[in-house]
Design an enzyme around this catalytic site. Sequence first.
Site, PDB file in Angstrom:
ATOM      1  CB  ALA A 187       2.671  11.641   4.107  1.00 11.75           C
TER       2      ALA A 187
ATOM      3  N   GLY B  40       0.828  -1.207   0.000  1.00  9.13           N
ATOM      4  CA  GLY B  40       0.000   0.000   0.000  1.00  9.13           C
ATOM      5  C   GLY B  40       0.860   1.253   0.000  1.00  9.13           C
TER       6      GLY B  40
ATOM      7  CG  ASN C  41      -8.569  11.512  10.613  1.00  8.76           C
ATOM      8  OD1 ASN C  41      -7.877  12.257  11.292  1.00  8.76           O
ATOM      9  ND2 ASN C  41      -8.075  10.479   9.987  1.00  8.76           N
TER      10      ASN C  41
ATOM     11  CE  LYS D 278      -2.785   8.767  13.990  1.00  4.04           C
ATOM     12  NZ  LYS D 278      -2.365   7.902  12.926  1.00  4.04           N
TER      13      LYS D 278
HETATM   14  O1  PAF Z   1      -5.123  10.479   9.432  1.00  3.82           O
HETATM   15  C1  PAF Z   1      -4.307  11.424   9.447  1.00  3.82           C
HETATM   16  O2  PAF Z   1      -4.303  12.309   8.604  1.00  3.82           O
HETATM   17  C2  PAF Z   1      -3.228  11.428  10.520  1.00  3.82           C
HETATM   18  O3  PAF Z   1      -3.399  10.275  11.297  1.00  3.82           O
HETATM   19  C3  PAF Z   1      -3.216  12.665  11.423  1.00  3.82           C
HETATM   20  C4  PAF Z   1      -2.327  12.396  12.609  1.00  3.82           C
HETATM   21  C5  PAF Z   1      -4.592  13.049  11.877  1.00  3.82           C
HETATM   22  C6  PAF Z   1      -2.517  13.819  10.734  1.00  3.82           C
HETATM   23  O4  PAF Z   1      -3.197  14.310   9.634  1.00  3.82           O
END
Ligand code: PAF
Length: 297
Positions: A120, A7, A183, A175
Site C-alpha cells: 500500500a 496507526g 526492504n 515474512k
Molecule cells: O514492507 C513492505 O513493503 C511489504 O512487507 C512487502 C511485502 C515487502 C511489499 O512491499
Amino acid sequence: MNITILGPGAIGSLYAYKLHQAGHRVSVWGRSPQDTVVIELDGGSAIHFPNCDVTSLKASDLVIVTLKAWQVELALKPLLKHLNSDAILLFLHNGMGTVEHLATAINHHPVLLGTSTHGALRLSSSQVRHTGLGQTFIGPWNDKGSRCSFIADVLDHAFKPVAWNSEIQTALWSKLVINCAINPLTAINNCQNGGLAHKDYQQQIAMVVREATECANQVGVVLKAEEMLDTVYKVIHATAQNYSSMHQDIYNKRQSEIDYITGYVVSISKRYGIAVPTNLALYHQIKQIESSWNQHD
Ligand code: PAF
C-alpha cells in the site's frame, strides 16, 4: 464489530477502509490532531473515521495495531487502561520482537499476531493506493488468542484472503525473511520492489535468504532456504510497482523498521553464533543512512 486501527498509515488505512465497507464500526487512532481522519482508497469515495476517540476505543472488540514496529510500545501502553479486558489485540506490522516487550502488560487480553504481504502507498494525507495484492495470516500469541480464530473469518470477509494459522511463528519468520530480502535493498538502491528482479541482486538476495532461514531454523522454525527464495521472488513480482515500506521510510527520512527486521535476525544470529555477513552489512548500511540525517539536519 467495534474495531480500532492503531496507526492508520498506508496498511492501517487499507484495513480501516475495507472493514468499514464490510459493515464494521471502525475508528482510528493516529497522530493527526483532527477528530476525524478521511481515507480514500484507490479513488473510491472518501470515508470519515473518528480519530483518537476514547469512547470508541473503550467499546473496541478488536484493536488492530498497524504502527511501525518501533512505535508500538510507546503508543500502545497509555491506551491499554481504556480497553475492555476482552478486547482482542491483533499486531499486524512488519518485523518481530515488539510483543515480547509488552508481554506482562497485554497477556490478560486475547493476543493475535499477524502478517500480511499487501502493498500500500499513501499518496496524500487522505489518499491510499493498494499497490500489491497479498495475503494475511493471523494466529495466536497466547492461550486466550487461540480461542479467537473467528477473527480470521471476520477479516477474510472484509479483505480476502485472510487465513488462521495456529503456527503463526512460522508465518512471521517467513515474512521476516521476505522483508530482510526486499526492504533494505530497495531502500539502499532507491528502487521499486520489481527492481530487485534484476540479476545484479540475485546473489545478495540468495545470501540474505540463506542466512535468515538458518536463524529461523535455530529457533525451531522450519523454513527451507530454496522455498523461501522462491517466495521472495513471487513477492517481488506480485508487488513489482510497490515501493517497500522501508524504501518509503528512508526516502522520506523517517526512522525505518530495520531493528525489527534485519536487526532481529542479527540479534538471533548473535545469540546462536551464526554468521550473517550479508544481513549485517545491509543492517549497517541502513543505520548509516539514518545516522547521516541526524548529523546533517
Ligand atoms: O514492507 C513492505 O513493503 C511489504 O512487507 C512487502 C511485502 C515487502 C511489499 O512491499
